[in-house]
Design a protein around this motif. Structure first.
Motif, PDB file in Angstrom:
ATOM      1  N   LEU A   8       0.829  -1.209   0.000  1.00 42.16           N
ATOM      2  CA  LEU A   8       0.000   0.000   0.000  1.00 42.16           C
ATOM      3  C   LEU A   8       0.858   1.252   0.000  1.00 42.16           C
ATOM      4  CD1 LEU A   8      -2.856  -0.867   2.549  1.00 42.16           C
ATOM      5  CD2 LEU A   8      -3.053  -0.604   0.059  1.00 42.16           C
ATOM      6  N   GLY A   9       2.049   1.189   0.626  1.00 43.61           N
ATOM      7  CA  GLY A   9       2.934   2.356   0.674  1.00 43.61           C
ATOM      8  C   GLY A   9       3.381   2.656   2.086  1.00 43.61           C
ATOM      9  N   PRO A  52      -7.797   6.684   4.415  1.00 42.21           N
ATOM     10  CA  PRO A  52      -8.597   5.525   4.837  1.00 42.21           C
ATOM     11  C   PRO A  52      -8.116   4.960   6.171  1.00 42.21           C
ATOM     12  CG  PRO A  52      -7.928   5.310   2.535  1.00 42.21           C
ATOM     13  CD  PRO A  52      -7.176   6.482   3.102  1.00 42.21           C
ATOM     14  N   VAL A  53      -9.045   4.398   6.917  1.00 46.97           N
ATOM     15  CA  VAL A  53      -8.754   3.802   8.226  1.00 46.97           C
ATOM     16  C   VAL A  53      -9.194   2.340   8.197  1.00 46.97           C
ATOM     17  CG1 VAL A  53      -9.280   3.898  10.698  1.00 46.97           C
ATOM     18  CG2 VAL A  53      -9.097   6.019   9.389  1.00 46.97           C
ATOM     19  N   ILE A  54      -8.292   1.435   8.584  1.00 47.67           N
ATOM     20  CA  ILE A  54      -8.702   0.037   8.791  1.00 47.67           C
ATOM     21  C   ILE A  54      -9.093  -0.064  10.246  1.00 47.67           C
ATOM     22  CG2 ILE A  54      -7.975  -2.378   8.847  1.00 47.67           C
ATOM     23  CD1 ILE A  54      -6.083  -1.816   6.563  1.00 47.67           C
ATOM     24  N   LYS A  88     -16.287  -3.022   5.451  1.00 46.20           N
ATOM     25  CA  LYS A  88     -16.470  -3.875   4.275  1.00 46.20           C
ATOM     26  C   LYS A  88     -15.483  -3.535   3.179  1.00 46.20           C
ATOM     27  CE  LYS A  88     -21.454  -4.365   4.528  1.00 46.20           C
ATOM     28  NZ  LYS A  88     -22.654  -4.164   3.688  1.00 46.20           N
ATOM     29  N   PHE A  89     -14.947  -2.328   3.221  1.00 43.05           N
ATOM     30  CA  PHE A  89     -14.127  -1.818   2.133  1.00 43.05           C
ATOM     31  C   PHE A  89     -12.702  -2.317   2.302  1.00 43.05           C
ATOM     32  CE2 PHE A  89     -12.652   1.889  -0.457  1.00 43.05           C
ATOM     33  CZ  PHE A  89     -13.528   1.702  -1.503  1.00 43.05           C
ATOM     34  N   HIS A  90     -12.063  -2.724   1.220  1.00 43.61           N
ATOM     35  CA  HIS A  90     -10.673  -3.163   1.192  1.00 43.61           C
ATOM     36  C   HIS A  90     -10.475  -4.504   1.888  1.00 43.61           C
ATOM     37  CE1 HIS A  90      -6.382  -2.901   0.663  1.00 43.61           C
ATOM     38  NE2 HIS A  90      -6.209  -3.100   1.942  1.00 43.61           N
ATOM     39  N   ASP A 121      -0.803   6.373   3.560  1.00 46.12           N
ATOM     40  CA  ASP A 121      -1.859   5.808   2.722  1.00 46.12           C
ATOM     41  C   ASP A 121      -3.014   5.239   3.527  1.00 46.12           C
ATOM     42  OD1 ASP A 121      -0.647   6.092  -0.005  1.00 46.12           O
ATOM     43  OD2 ASP A 121       0.964   5.020   1.016  1.00 46.12           O
ATOM     44  N   VAL A 122      -2.742   4.787   4.740  1.00 48.89           N
ATOM     45  CA  VAL A 122      -3.812   4.201   5.543  1.00 48.89           C
ATOM     46  C   VAL A 122      -3.415   4.274   7.019  1.00 48.89           C
ATOM     47  CG1 VAL A 122      -2.881   1.867   5.186  1.00 48.89           C
ATOM     48  CG2 VAL A 122      -5.233   2.104   5.901  1.00 48.89           C
ATOM     49  N   ARG A 159     -11.748  -7.208   5.137  1.00 49.76           N
ATOM     50  CA  ARG A 159     -12.686  -7.541   6.208  1.00 49.76           C
ATOM     51  C   ARG A 159     -12.026  -8.550   7.131  1.00 49.76           C
ATOM     52  NH1 ARG A 159     -18.826  -8.356   3.934  1.00 49.76           N
ATOM     53  NH2 ARG A 159     -19.253  -7.746   6.067  1.00 49.76           N
ATOM     54  N   TRP A 191     -14.642 -13.723   5.360  1.00 52.32           N
ATOM     55  CA  TRP A 191     -14.054 -15.010   5.716  1.00 52.32           C
ATOM     56  C   TRP A 191     -15.150 -16.027   5.986  1.00 52.32           C
ATOM     57  CZ3 TRP A 191      -8.868 -15.658   5.364  1.00 52.32           C
ATOM     58  CH2 TRP A 191      -8.075 -14.503   5.341  1.00 52.32           C
ATOM     59  N   LEU A 212     -20.687  -5.123  -1.707  1.00 51.14           N
ATOM     60  CA  LEU A 212     -20.333  -4.110  -0.706  1.00 51.14           C
ATOM     61  C   LEU A 212     -21.564  -3.665   0.070  1.00 51.14           C
ATOM     62  CD1 LEU A 212     -17.780  -1.814  -2.592  1.00 51.14           C
ATOM     63  CD2 LEU A 212     -17.307  -3.386  -0.700  1.00 51.14           C
ATOM     64  N   LYS A 243      -5.070   3.662  -3.999  1.00 48.95           N
ATOM     65  CA  LYS A 243      -4.434   2.368  -3.785  1.00 48.95           C
ATOM     66  C   LYS A 243      -5.291   1.438  -2.946  1.00 48.95           C
ATOM     67  CE  LYS A 243       0.314   3.957  -3.557  1.00 48.95           C
ATOM     68  NZ  LYS A 243       1.496   3.880  -2.677  1.00 48.95           N
ATOM     69  N   PHE A 244      -6.196   2.027  -2.196  1.00 50.13           N
ATOM     70  CA  PHE A 244      -6.959   1.263  -1.221  1.00 50.13           C
ATOM     71  C   PHE A 244      -8.137   0.597  -1.924  1.00 50.13           C
ATOM     72  CE2 PHE A 244      -9.216   1.111   2.968  1.00 50.13           C
ATOM     73  CZ  PHE A 244      -8.191   0.528   3.680  1.00 50.13           C
ATOM     74  N   HIS A 245      -8.412  -0.662  -1.583  1.00 46.34           N
ATOM     75  CA  HIS A 245      -9.549  -1.435  -2.088  1.00 46.34           C
ATOM     76  C   HIS A 245      -9.374  -1.802  -3.565  1.00 46.34           C
ATOM     77  CE1 HIS A 245     -13.532  -3.139  -2.224  1.00 46.34           C
ATOM     78  NE2 HIS A 245     -13.811  -2.402  -3.277  1.00 46.34           N
ATOM     79  N   SER A 303     -16.491  -7.305  -1.852  1.00 44.61           N
ATOM     80  CA  SER A 303     -15.306  -7.549  -1.034  1.00 44.61           C
ATOM     81  C   SER A 303     -15.357  -8.990  -0.547  1.00 44.61           C
ATOM     82  CB  SER A 303     -15.191  -6.541   0.113  1.00 44.61           C
ATOM     83  OG  SER A 303     -16.223  -6.711   1.041  1.00 44.61           O
ATOM     84  N   MET A 304     -14.318  -9.432   0.134  1.00 46.95           N
ATOM     85  CA  MET A 304     -14.219 -10.823   0.546  1.00 46.95           C
ATOM     86  C   MET A 304     -14.479 -10.932   2.045  1.00 46.95           C
ATOM     87  SD  MET A 304     -13.393 -12.168  -2.368  1.00 46.95           S
ATOM     88  CE  MET A 304     -12.639 -13.806  -2.259  1.00 46.95           C
ATOM     89  N   ALA A 334     -13.304   9.605  12.488  1.00 48.19           N
ATOM     90  CA  ALA A 334     -14.038  10.821  12.143  1.00 48.19           C
ATOM     91  C   ALA A 334     -13.094  11.903  11.633  1.00 48.19           C
ATOM     92  CB  ALA A 334     -14.814  11.333  13.361  1.00 48.19           C
TER      93      ALA A 334
END
Lengths: 426, 426
Positions: free
Chosen positions: A120-121, A224-226, A399-401, A203-204, A403, B416, B120, B399-401, B413-414, A219
């Motif tokens: 991702l970077g 993006p945030v995982i 759900k994005f990227h 990047d994240v 899960r 488990w 999604l 880059k994300f998703h 998305s995937m 918030a």
């Protein structure tokens, strides 16, 4: 580095991370693995020095009146160091995710099109007291070819600085940039605000900690945030079920450990099994002191269990993550009702069906919208190690990227590769 | 629906979308395909009615003094309708991405762990004048098992409403919820602000339009955005190259069409090929009226080409997306310099190397950090149809998703899946 001027300091950190990310993306598998093995060795060779640094944090924490569990989390020691060193070696032994090329197909135009896995970077990691996270995050960054910026809890700053020095030494030993892993050297909270708002350099963001911290970061973040908010996990006992197996699995899912996010917090039971299953699981829970917050039908049955603590469930109970010896219990009339209840109240972390009916198992797998969906297994299995990811940087309830458990692959994405022989677009 | 109270209206739309998403996620492949085939038939059967609705928009646009290209984009007509109808049939013929289970592996504990592809949920699409996007987005949503909320350009409102009625009729005919595809029925701009800030109802926003629109939406959105900012694509002529092929590919990449985002905007030439390649490509560009903005070394060579327009490149030129008969040209000394230049100035959309040297091709593929990286092919191939995705909802420069062309898979998305036989965690 001068950390007085936070924006200037964080910009320098960000620029260094971005530059290091380019080198890490191109780093050989061998150099990355040599770094991980060197880090494992350095950790083992420096237990005394790490303990000395850790003692500074522990003494300050004790002087500040931190609680026993907090001190436990803060403590390094030979055993914790051995575990993280072993983790580095396990990562070194895993396949390199970077550079994998998949799905290459020849198109009618003659070009071949596929996808290549790439880092991702730069990721930013924000976490609380446990200093071993410093090594877990650094080692995952190294293996996945990313750079990272680590911001640990202020109460662990001496431990983290000492661990970070070893990470940098290992990187340099293997010929990789020391700046591939950077630790924010100030405990000033303004640094967090900067870290989550530098899309040019980061990047994240991966936060680990309490729900309040994660909601605030989500918030305010400009990248993006995982994120992992909470784990309100369900176990559903279907109409057709192996009762003996269901008792063992449900007991394990709830009581093997109360604090993890993958512990079951809510039990749904099909009405056909309620009078058989509930008295037996109720007796197990009663023996272990697990309080049951039940719907009226479940309460009518459970109240007859000797020694059971059974109270009326409120609407709020269906959404609650107890992380304690408490479980909500509901009788449902159909599989549809169970799926609808879970999709409404679950935190989309992990939900399981216990059943011997194949169509029901397949419907549950498909229709429950959670990061992990299980058939005939304990929800406690939702974990990067148990899934074979080698290690996890966190668990995503998004759900994005990515899960669920996020390992090396969750720190990468796929770019397109096109292999031609001089083709042009008509 | 009453659209006067925008927040209340958008909340109703969002709630309906969320409910429809659950049904769409569980919809059978057959029902989704029947919807797409019904939609294709309804489109063809209603050309006259669609043209009448479209005429209202065209007349209003002409009265408002909209330009010729704007009117072109707004126009439906039998040919555009036939194309989108065919697109629906192509999607119906494609495999269903939902429910695919991959990578199932048995773990030492006995559980089997794999991943299942799932929708999604709800995506919001914000686009400008072209009404055919309404059908493209609706058909991708249907096939991928998502619900969507569409917000088209206000100048296309009558066309979009007419197209949407057909989408809803097709959904109902196949037994799927009409609310799986909703069109925002008001042209009030406040509706966009609501759409991008409803994380409870919308999982991702996909904007299509000018850079200003997309930057504004990205800055204000409270949910993830699949965004495409710009396309500053490079073609790099390596030290070892098939010159005849390179001329054809470079010409195609730049001049086959000037307006697409995958057209080459910057040409890098290895110094060893500069005196051979540049005069020949310069002559081709001169004949087609393509202005060249060149570095000093390139300018010295290109200035000798009869009829060529060659000017000094400024620093800004290296980042520019011209979308016009203009190209920046730079001579580089090494592959490293080419890769570094691209990673610095590219918009990370699509970049190509033309080379006969295998190690150089592989290094370029791996080290250029762009959504599409090509060897010996025209950058103009970066497109969902050309990549075999069937259709694209957009092109991501993130880059994300999802990176690059986003088709059905980018809308999934995937999660488990764990298949057990009563295993418990030790």
């Amino acid at each position: 580095m001068n950390t007085q001027d936070i924006p200037a300091y964080m910009t320098r950190v960000g620029e260094a991370a971005r530059a290091a990310a380019t080198r890490m993306a191109a780093a050989s598998t061998s150099a990355k693995n040599r770094t991980l093995l060197a880090l494992a060795r350095l950790l083992r060779d420096n237990v005394a020095a790490l303990d000395a640094a850790n003692a500074l944090d522990l003494n300050a924490a004790a002087a500040n009146g931190l609680s026993g569990p907090m001190l436990d989390r803060l403590k390094l020691g030979a055993k914790v160091i051995a575990t993280v060193a072993e983790g580095c070696e396990q990562l070194a032994a895993m396949p390199d995710p970077v550079g994998e090329i998949t799905g290459v197909k020849r198109r009618p135009t003659g070009i071949s099109v596929g996808q290549m896995r790439v880092p991702l970077g730069v990721f930013g990691m924000i976490y609380e007291s446990r200093p071993n996270v410093t090594i877990e995050a650094a080692s995952l960054a190294i293996k996945s070819g990313n750079a990272c910026i680590l911001r640990g809890g202020s109460e662990a700053i001496h431990s983290n600085l000492a661990l970070w020095k070893l990470v940098q030494a290992a990187l340099v030993e293997a010929g990789l940039p020391a700046t591939a892993v950077q630790l924010v050297e100030t405990t000033d909270r303004a640094a967090v605000g900067q870290l989550i708002a530098m899309p040019a350099f980061v990047d994240v963001i991966i936060p680990r900690g309490g729900k309040g911290l994660i909601e605030r970061i989500s918030a305010e973040a400009k990248v993006p945030v995982i994120k992992h908010l909470d784990g309100n996990c369900h176990t559903y006992i279907d109409a057709e079920v192996d009762i003996a197996q269901a008792l063992v699995v449900t007991d394990n899912a709830k009581t093997q450990k109360y604090s993890p996010c993958n512990a079951t917090e809510s039990l749904l039971v099909h009405v056909n099994q309620a009078t058989t299953f509930l008295p037996q699981i109720g007796a197990i829970f009663a023996a272990k002191g697990v309080e049951m917050r039940a719907c009226p039908r479940a309460k009518a049955i459970l109240s007859d269990v000797p020694g059971a603590t059974v109270v009326d469930a409120t609407e709020a109970d269906w959404s609650e993550e107890y992380l304690a010896p408490v479980i909500s219990v509901k009788v449902v009339d159909t599989l549809d009702e169970a799926i609808a209840h879970i999709n409404r109240y679950s935190s989309h972390h992990t939900d399981a069906i216990l059943t011997t009916n194949h169509p029901n198992a397949m419907r549950f797998l498909r229709e429950v919208d959670s990061a992990s969906v299980m058939v005939n297994a304990s929800t406690r299995f939702a974990d990067g190690f148990e899934y074979g990811l080698g290690a996890e940087i966190g668990i995503s309830t998004d759900k994005f990227h990515a899960r669920g458990p996020v390992g090396l692959e969750g720190l990468t994405s796929m770019k397109w590769v096109v292999l031609g022989q001089g083709e042009i677009r008509q």
